[in-house]
Design a protein around this motif. Sequence first.
Motif, PDB file in Angstrom:
ATOM      1  N   ALA B 170     -14.244 -14.845  36.320  1.00 39.13           N
ATOM      2  CA  ALA B 170     -15.466 -14.597  35.993  1.00 39.13           C
ATOM      3  C   ALA B 170     -15.670 -15.171  34.584  1.00 39.13           C
ATOM      4  CB  ALA B 170     -16.049 -13.018  35.628  1.00 39.13           C
ATOM      5  N   ARG B 171     -14.641 -15.167  33.535  1.00 35.18           N
ATOM      6  CA  ARG B 171     -15.023 -15.711  32.490  1.00 35.18           C
ATOM      7  C   ARG B 171     -14.958 -17.561  32.561  1.00 35.18           C
ATOM      8  NH1 ARG B 171     -11.124 -12.482  29.900  1.00 35.18           N
ATOM      9  NH2 ARG B 171      -9.595 -14.246  29.824  1.00 35.18           N
ATOM     10  N   ALA B 172     -14.004 -17.620  33.585  1.00 28.53           N
ATOM     11  CA  ALA B 172     -13.787 -19.116  33.594  1.00 28.53           C
ATOM     12  C   ALA B 172     -15.095 -19.899  34.183  1.00 28.53           C
ATOM     13  CB  ALA B 172     -12.526 -19.330  34.784  1.00 28.53           C
ATOM     14  N   ILE B 173     -15.812 -19.039  35.024  1.00 30.43           N
ATOM     15  CA  ILE B 173     -16.880 -19.952  35.683  1.00 30.43           C
ATOM     16  C   ILE B 173     -18.154 -19.757  34.738  1.00 30.43           C
ATOM     17  CG2 ILE B 173     -16.384 -19.575  37.936  1.00 30.43           C
ATOM     18  CD1 ILE B 173     -18.284 -17.336  38.169  1.00 30.43           C
ATOM     19  N   GLY B 174     -17.903 -19.057  33.582  1.00 29.86           N
ATOM     20  CA  GLY B 174     -18.872 -19.163  32.322  1.00 29.86           C
ATOM     21  C   GLY B 174     -20.054 -17.827  32.228  1.00 29.86           C
ATOM     22  N   LEU B 175     -19.392 -16.760  32.991  1.00 27.52           N
ATOM     23  CA  LEU B 175     -20.313 -15.685  33.065  1.00 27.52           C
ATOM     24  C   LEU B 175     -20.467 -14.898  31.529  1.00 27.52           C
ATOM     25  CD1 LEU B 175     -19.916 -13.798  36.558  1.00 27.52           C
ATOM     26  CD2 LEU B 175     -21.328 -15.779  35.751  1.00 27.52           C
ATOM     27  N   THR B 176     -21.404 -14.428  31.196  1.00 28.25           N
ATOM     28  CA  THR B 176     -21.356 -13.628  29.902  1.00 28.25           C
ATOM     29  C   THR B 176     -20.631 -12.221  30.498  1.00 28.25           C
ATOM     30  OG1 THR B 176     -23.554 -12.318  30.418  1.00 28.25           O
ATOM     31  CG2 THR B 176     -23.485 -14.844  29.064  1.00 28.25           C
TER      32      THR B 176
END
Lengths: 243, 266
Positions: B170-176
């Motif tokens: 989730a972090r890798a795809i740029g989600l807050t």
Amino acid sequence: MRLRLKGVVKRYHGLTALDGVSLQLSDARSVVLIGPSGGGKSTLLRVLAGLEMPDQGSVEIDGEPLEYSEQSLIRHRRGIGVVFQSFNLFPHLTALENVTLPLVQAHGYGKVPAKEYAMELFGRFQLEAHAGKRPFELSGGQQQRVAIVRALAVKPRLLLFDEPTSALDPEMTAEVLDIIAELRAQERELILVTHEMGFARRVADHCLFLGAGRILESGPAQQLFSEPQTAELRGFLGRVLKY
Amino acid sequence: MSSRWSEIFFARSKGNAEELPLYGRAVGIVVAALLLALIFSFAFSRLQYGWDWAAVYRYRQKFLTGWLVTLAISAASLVASLVIGLCAALSQRSAFLPLRYLGKIYIELIRGTPLLVQILVFFYVVADAFGIGNRYLVGALTLALFAGAYISEIIRAGIESVGESQLESARAIGLTRCQTYRYVVFPQVMRRILPPLAGQFASLIKDSSLLSIIAVNEFTLNAQEVNAFTYSTMESYLPLAVGYLALTLPISMLSRYLERRYRYAS
């Protein structure tokens, strides 16, 4: 891509994963990281992906220094596509939803355009038939191809692959490597961590050999593989190419 | 011959999957029900008891009112307990340490003390001091606080069961952080916590019977009163059991249905 790393150090609970990595690359399109397990390849990739903050040192990609506030990290991650060893698709979403989630939530696409665009990509990678399936209904190779589509869909300036085929059998490995080779042929900028030496040699413009948290050798792929300079790389190549 | 019998009475496994033919299931349910009926009909037949359903039937309106009050209080505290549980679970992941410890202390205190004492303290001490006289409101809130502590532990365990690789992805795809919870964590948590959550809700409904001690006019209190008026203990309390079952069974059925709907291998 232009990469500039200066004295990057990363420690986990007292273990040093990166021990002062410095690097300057100005015109490589594809960079491959090789080296023994635990040598720091994946950590370096994760630092570049903005998933790991170095304890010391600085990182510059295309002239932009990496900053470590949550805001700028999120911005940085949105500009980069990462493909993990274990695919890391979201199990509760269909293959298509896995691709549209970042498009809609992080890149401002409307739901319908995101879906159409994702379907178009699925078509290009022969995945249309699987768009409505959940990850557990897909083979490892198919999951990894979906993960690659997810990374590609956001039009990243840089694609990072962290041992994308380590969890796959040889046949599936081939189908994933085919895609990466295709991306390479399209002149996509990519950084790849891999244990597939033959493939590394084929796609790499530039090759880095990491061991014990340092870059031990760096240069054009041909040069590294045919004339290894260090004893470590000679030893490493000897071991991995033995069988 | 023997294989036909075993076909009726035993589940057959095919590889990893179990094969349950319809008639096998029907026979199984009937046999189990018969067995239970046998035991209880024997027990009740031995009972020297003058049944008087007529006396209790006169108070049917009372039962209905009590049942509806229980339904209302349970529904209100069910919703409130989910909110409280969610807040308590998230508070334990908060960076603000006093909040984190407030959450921990709340959970330990509530889970470590009897509901009976909590009801008494909240009604006669806390609510009284803050000038809240409505025993229905206090009752529903106390129940919500009680169940909330358990629910927060269920939610916390659910959140922790979502793997690190999912969060990283989730972090890798740029989600807050918020988006990660909303689109990645909670949907997965929901499915995993449904069974324990349904059990907790069923408990909550039954626990609402303890509110009778602060004279909340709910189902159990009404049954107790009917018993006091008619001296027909069995006839007063058996409908009570049926009434609670009518509330708890749909919850577990709903939970099974949702579980099937959200099923995916992970």
